[in-house]
Design a protein around this motif. Structure first.
Motif, PDB file in Angstrom:
ATOM      1  N   THR A  17      -1.274   1.593 -10.177  1.00  0.00           N
ATOM      2  CA  THR A  17      -2.532   2.330  -9.794  1.00  0.00           C
ATOM      3  C   THR A  17      -2.431   3.350  -8.462  1.00  0.00           C
ATOM      4  O   THR A  17      -3.171   3.472  -7.917  1.00  0.00           O
ATOM      5  N   ASP A  18      -1.244   3.847  -8.439  1.00  0.00           N
ATOM      6  CA  ASP A  18      -0.965   4.832  -7.401  1.00  0.00           C
ATOM      7  C   ASP A  18      -1.537   6.125  -7.496  1.00  0.00           C
ATOM      8  O   ASP A  18      -2.072   6.448  -8.921  1.00  0.00           O
ATOM      9  N   THR A  19      -1.961   6.870  -6.604  1.00  0.00           N
ATOM     10  CA  THR A  19      -2.768   8.186  -6.510  1.00  0.00           C
ATOM     11  C   THR A  19      -1.880   9.069  -7.159  1.00  0.00           C
ATOM     12  O   THR A  19      -0.500   9.154  -6.987  1.00  0.00           O
ATOM     13  N   LEU A  20      -2.362   9.998  -8.081  1.00  0.00           N
ATOM     14  CA  LEU A  20      -1.503  10.968  -8.822  1.00  0.00           C
ATOM     15  C   LEU A  20      -1.085  11.950  -7.608  1.00  0.00           C
ATOM     16  O   LEU A  20      -1.732  12.421  -6.790  1.00  0.00           O
ATOM     17  N   GLY A  21       0.074  12.676  -7.916  1.00  0.00           N
ATOM     18  CA  GLY A  21       0.739  13.636  -7.272  1.00  0.00           C
ATOM     19  C   GLY A  21       1.093  12.947  -6.005  1.00  0.00           C
ATOM     20  O   GLY A  21       1.124  12.088  -5.754  1.00  0.00           O
ATOM     21  N   PHE A  22       1.330  13.972  -4.799  1.00  0.00           N
ATOM     22  CA  PHE A  22       1.793  13.469  -3.432  1.00  0.00           C
ATOM     23  C   PHE A  22       0.552  13.415  -2.600  1.00  0.00           C
ATOM     24  O   PHE A  22      -0.087  14.486  -2.223  1.00  0.00           O
ATOM     25  N   ASN A  81       6.701  19.223  -4.742  1.00  0.00           N
ATOM     26  CA  ASN A  81       6.172  19.894  -6.233  1.00  0.00           C
ATOM     27  C   ASN A  81       5.059  20.504  -5.849  1.00  0.00           C
ATOM     28  O   ASN A  81       4.103  19.613  -5.984  1.00  0.00           O
ATOM     29  N   PRO A  82       4.889  21.757  -5.791  1.00  0.00           N
ATOM     30  CA  PRO A  82       3.151  22.152  -5.851  1.00  0.00           C
ATOM     31  C   PRO A  82       2.396  22.158  -6.940  1.00  0.00           C
ATOM     32  O   PRO A  82       1.582  22.530  -6.991  1.00  0.00           O
ATOM     33  N   TYR A  83       3.017  22.023  -8.064  1.00  0.00           N
ATOM     34  CA  TYR A  83       2.264  21.718  -9.261  1.00  0.00           C
ATOM     35  C   TYR A  83       1.844  20.571  -9.700  1.00  0.00           C
ATOM     36  O   TYR A  83       0.568  20.435 -10.383  1.00  0.00           O
ATOM     37  N   ASP A  84       2.206  19.470  -9.189  1.00  0.00           N
ATOM     38  CA  ASP A  84       1.524  18.079  -9.258  1.00  0.00           C
ATOM     39  C   ASP A  84       0.421  18.240  -8.139  1.00  0.00           C
ATOM     40  O   ASP A  84       0.524  18.824  -7.356  1.00  0.00           O
ATOM     41  N   ARG A  85      -0.693  17.204  -8.434  1.00  0.00           N
ATOM     42  CA  ARG A  85      -1.447  17.019  -7.253  1.00  0.00           C
ATOM     43  C   ARG A  85      -0.713  17.020  -6.003  1.00  0.00           C
ATOM     44  O   ARG A  85       0.153  15.956  -5.912  1.00  0.00           O
ATOM     45  N   ASN A  86      -1.219  17.607  -4.953  1.00  0.00           N
ATOM     46  CA  ASN A  86      -0.390  17.384  -3.634  1.00  0.00           C
ATOM     47  C   ASN A  86      -1.115  17.710  -2.364  1.00  0.00           C
ATOM     48  O   ASN A  86      -1.932  18.705  -2.516  1.00  0.00           O
ATOM     49  N   VAL A  87      -1.125  16.825  -1.519  1.00  0.00           N
ATOM     50  CA  VAL A  87      -1.969  16.786  -0.185  1.00  0.00           C
ATOM     51  C   VAL A  87      -1.337  18.160   0.538  1.00  0.00           C
ATOM     52  O   VAL A  87      -2.437  18.685   1.251  1.00  0.00           O
ATOM     53  N   LEU A  88      -0.210  18.695   0.210  1.00  0.00           N
ATOM     54  CA  LEU A  88      -0.005  19.692   1.181  1.00  0.00           C
ATOM     55  C   LEU A  88      -0.392  21.273   0.438  1.00  0.00           C
ATOM     56  O   LEU A  88      -0.447  22.405   1.129  1.00  0.00           O
ATOM     57  N   LYS A  89      -1.046  20.727  -0.839  1.00  0.00           N
ATOM     58  CA  LYS A  89      -1.479  22.033  -1.549  1.00  0.00           C
ATOM     59  C   LYS A  89      -3.123  22.247  -1.834  1.00  0.00           C
ATOM     60  O   LYS A  89      -3.452  22.784  -2.610  1.00  0.00           O
ATOM     61  N   ALA A 148       0.802  -1.166  -0.253  1.00  0.00           N
ATOM     62  CA  ALA A 148      -0.090   0.114  -0.181  1.00  0.00           C
ATOM     63  C   ALA A 148       0.885   1.299   0.069  1.00  0.00           C
ATOM     64  O   ALA A 148       0.555   2.306  -0.393  1.00  0.00           O
ATOM     65  N   LYS A 149       2.147   1.181   0.493  1.00  0.00           N
ATOM     66  CA  LYS A 149       2.828   2.358   0.812  1.00  0.00           C
ATOM     67  C   LYS A 149       4.170   2.279  -0.324  1.00  0.00           C
ATOM     68  O   LYS A 149       4.941   3.543  -0.364  1.00  0.00           O
ATOM     69  N   ALA A 150       4.047   1.296  -0.807  1.00  0.00           N
ATOM     70  CA  ALA A 150       5.317   1.463  -2.089  1.00  0.00           C
ATOM     71  C   ALA A 150       4.950   2.366  -2.913  1.00  0.00           C
ATOM     72  O   ALA A 150       3.821   2.140  -3.984  1.00  0.00           O
ATOM     73  N   GLY A 199      -0.482  11.635   0.167  1.00  0.00           N
ATOM     74  CA  GLY A 199      -0.326  11.485   1.638  1.00  0.00           C
ATOM     75  C   GLY A 199      -1.274  10.239   2.092  1.00  0.00           C
ATOM     76  O   GLY A 199      -1.927   9.745   1.236  1.00  0.00           O
ATOM     77  N   ASP A 200      -1.267  10.076   3.401  1.00  0.00           N
ATOM     78  CA  ASP A 200      -2.155   8.752   3.943  1.00  0.00           C
ATOM     79  C   ASP A 200      -3.407   9.106   4.117  1.00  0.00           C
ATOM     80  O   ASP A 200      -3.807  10.257   4.120  1.00  0.00           O
ATOM     81  N   SER A 201      -4.203   8.107   3.729  1.00  0.00           N
ATOM     82  CA  SER A 201      -5.667   8.634   3.730  1.00  0.00           C
ATOM     83  C   SER A 201      -6.178   8.890   5.047  1.00  0.00           C
ATOM     84  O   SER A 201      -5.918   8.242   6.049  1.00  0.00           O
TER      85      SER A 201
END
Length: 677
Positions: free
Chosen positions: A123-128, A189-197, A116-118, A130-132
């Motif tokens: 089928t990984d989620t795009l961008g960063f 990277n703030p331009y890809d999908r990012n949980v921090l943004k 799950a974390k690798a 983060g944990d659900s």
């Protein structure tokens, strides 16, 4: 009907292997298909989400009979059916069994923490992502349909857009581009999908966080009139103004934290909490005693630091006022507010409450704000945690296309109620009341009525502002008495776009007081102005010029106000006023490089109050002329790195030479770097 066989097609962007799907007898093999076809058929054949997750986790279908359908939340056996692709050599083939008919199609998935974390699965989620924030069980059993707890992190498959290269090709197929349109990104990277943004929720399904960080570095070297202190630096020099060379270095860091609820693509947030800590380190070197500190023993150098909460507020969506998402909202706390297009009257971060919204399908925007002003740190200009006895009430409304299509009109009202107590600034200098005239605290009630506009009329860009201020200024230090306020401001900028060029002309008139002691305050002053006009910060005259106990102009302002400080002092309506003529050219030299050049010619509107203050007659109204230039470079075509540099040269006119008894050409050079995440 059994699933068709698909062979020799890349499945993952990180492994080159062949995966074969077959029926129970491994017969009826189909032709090759692209990996997108594999995903589509698995999606339609039942247990689609399990198929995606099975591909991501590396657990393959078993060649044995499928297990009986388990009840919800029923645990699976510990043994893993099938083979883990990570344990197979590259280039091998694995046969996967398919159920014999539609009614028996079930897919079993064993979710392992390591899978799950690798990173890098198909089928990984795009961008960063983060944990659900929604807790998932270790083992899941999928039916034909399944309620997915976290729809934001379902994920996408690796995709070779044109089918030209194997996914293990490090040159063409990679996470930064090539033929793969989906990239995993990183937290930096703030331009890809990012949980921090703010792209993925951090609490539940609709609470997001947006983190930002800004570093602003400014280095400036200028020569400006500086009054000599109690003792001159150069023995034998009896001039009032000494060596005005100055070196200033200012480093500020702002960290922004936004926590909000709601989907903001088509409607405002339900609520928002914003916190912005700020840190500042500044250095100054001036070549005159008393310029750094009131105590001459402090020398001519200063290093100072300051930390604060520059912004902290909460915002609440009160409701929608129309089906077109016209809204009403309230914001309470320390917040930034600019009251007009150019910041002629009020441009500040202060503590207060603001109600705002829009009407008529966003054609009308309105705002009502009440602020209690906070004290400013002397050397950084940032907010302290102390209040001063000054309240500011502002009401304004913007109407689009009121008179001309493409032009927005603004009507505004400001009330400045200032009864602040005395204050020594951080460098030991008295700023309230100023060390000039009667040295008395003021009680100000000033009311501003304004009409401004921004936009274009046909092909011509037209920005304008017109203000009248009236009220009372009790115990004005220059006049030495109570004065009635009646002053005006008018400004206009006309520009025309010619491809990458924008030539412009501008004019500003701030009325002046021609008498000084007659009980009338005819000189215009703002509340906390910081106008972007005629070159703005790149202008030498906009950088602030000192006089006897007060400033002729304050940093960030063109108004000749004769007050001690814009941030820590009080407004003064007994002043000589300002007349400014500007001609300039803004250019887009390349997509990365912008440049602006401005020529300003400055006059006093009326020198009567200046002559009264200095007890000096015959002062001409000619201040002088200046030429300023600014260049801005964005190396990555975005605002994450901005490099700015410029210079300004000021040629004193007759009136300036008369006041400062000097004909020296004055100048400034500056450079700045802004880094933003």
């Amino acid at each position: 009907m059994p699933l068709p066989e698909l062979t020799d097609r890349p499945v993952s962007g990180y492994l080159c292997e062949r995966v074969t799907f077959a029926n129970r007898s491994n017969s009826d093999r189909a032709p090759r298909m692209r990996v997108l076809g594999v995903a589509a058929r698995l999606f339609l054949s039942g247990g689609s989400l399990a198929s995606w997750s099975q591909l991501a986790s590396g657990v393959l279908f078993s060649t044995a009979e499928p297990p009986a359908l388990a009840e919800p939340n029923q645990s699976e056996p510990d043994s893993t059916a099938g083979l883990d692709r990570a344990n197979k050599p590259v280039g091998t083939s694995t046969t996967l069994a398919a159920p014999p008919d539609e009614s028996e199609r079930r897919v079993r998935l064993r979710v392992r923490p390591s899978d799950a974390k690798a990173p890098g699965g198909p089928t990984d989620t795009l961008g960063f992502a983060g944990d659900s924030p929604l807790a998932l069980p270790r083992q899941l059993v999928f039916r034909d349909t399944l309620a997915v707890p976290d729809r934001w992190r379902i994920g996408w498959p690796a995709w070779d857009r044109y089918g030209r290269q194997a996914p293990c090709d490090p040159v063409v197929m990679n996470n930064s581009g090539g033929d793969s349109p989906y990239t995993l990104g990183s937290p930096w990277n703030p331009y890809d999908r990012n949980v921090l943004k703010g792209d993925y929720p951090v609490i539940g399904e609709d609470v997001f966080v947006n983190l930002s960080a800004t570093s602003d570095t400014l280095v400036a070297y200028r020569k400006s009139p500086v009054p000599q202190g109690v003792s001159t630096r150069d023995p034998g020099d009896f001039s009032f103004f000494g060596d005005g060379r100055q070196l200033l270095v200012n480093q500020s860091v702002f960290l922004g934290i936004d926590l909000f609820q709601g989907y903001t693509a088509y409607r405002p947030v339900d609520w928002l909490i914003r916190v912005v800590p700020a840190f500042n380190l500044n250095y100054a070197r001036l070549r005159e005693h008393n310029a750094i500190n009131a105590d001459v023993r402090k020398g001519d150098e200063r290093t100072d630091e300051f930390a604060t909460l520059q912004e902290v507020f909460g915002e609440l969506h009160l409701g929608d006022t129309s089906p077109e998402f016209d809204i009403a909202a309230v914001r309470v706390g320390r917040q930034l507010f600019v009251s007009d297009f150019r910041g002629f009257i009020y441009n500040d971060v202060s503590d207060g409450a603001r109600i705002f919204g829009n009407l008529a399908s966003n054609r009308v925007q309105y705002s009502l704000a009440l602020f209690n002003q906070v004290e400013k740190d002397t050397n950084s200009g940032l907010n302290e945690f102390n209040w001063r006895d000054q309240q500011v009430l502002i009401a304004n409304a913007y109407v689009q296309d009121l008179f001309w299509m493409g032009h927005t009109t603004q009507l505004s009202f400001h009330w400045n109620h200032d009864q602040s107590d005395s204050r020594y600034n951080k460098n030991g200098v008295l700023v309230r009341p100023p060390l000039a005239g009667s040295v008395s605290l003021q009680d100000i009630d000033a009311y501003y009525l304004g009409w401004a506009g921004d936009g274009h009329i046909g092909r011509v860009n037209v920005d304008h502002a017109l203000y009248h201020v009236f009220g009372t200024d009790g115990h004005n230090p220059i006049a030495g008495r109570d004065v009635g306020i009646s002053a005006f401001l008018g400004a206009v900028e006309l520009s025309y776009d010619i491809d990458w060029l924008r030539p412009k002309v501008s004019f500003l008139y701030a009325s002046g007081d021609g008498r000084g002691g007659d009980g009338k305050g005819r000189g215009f002053d703002g509340i906390l102005d910081n106008p972007s006009f005629a070159g703005g910060p790149s202008s030498f005259y906009n950088g602030g010029i000192g006089l006897m106990g007060v400033n002729l102009t304050n940093p960030g302002s063109f108004f000749n106000t004769l007050n001690s400080s814009k941030g820590e002092g009080q407004a003064n309506f007994v002043n000589p006023g300002t007349v400014l003529f500007n001609a300039g050219l803004d250019t887009e030299l390349t997509p990365k490089l912008r440049a602006s050049i401005n020529y300003n010619y400055l006059l006093f509107a009326d020198t009567g109050s200046l002559e009264y203050f200095l007890n000096q007659s015959g002062i001409s109204d000619e201040i002088g002329s200046e030429l300023n230039f600014t260049a801005q470079w964005r190396p990555f075509l975005n605002n994450n790195i901005i490099v700015t540099g410029g210079a300004s040269v000021f040629f004193p006119g007759k009136g300036f030479r008369r006041v400062y008894d000097s004909n020296d050409t004055l100048y400034q050079f500056f450079s700045g770097v802004t880094l933003t995440y």
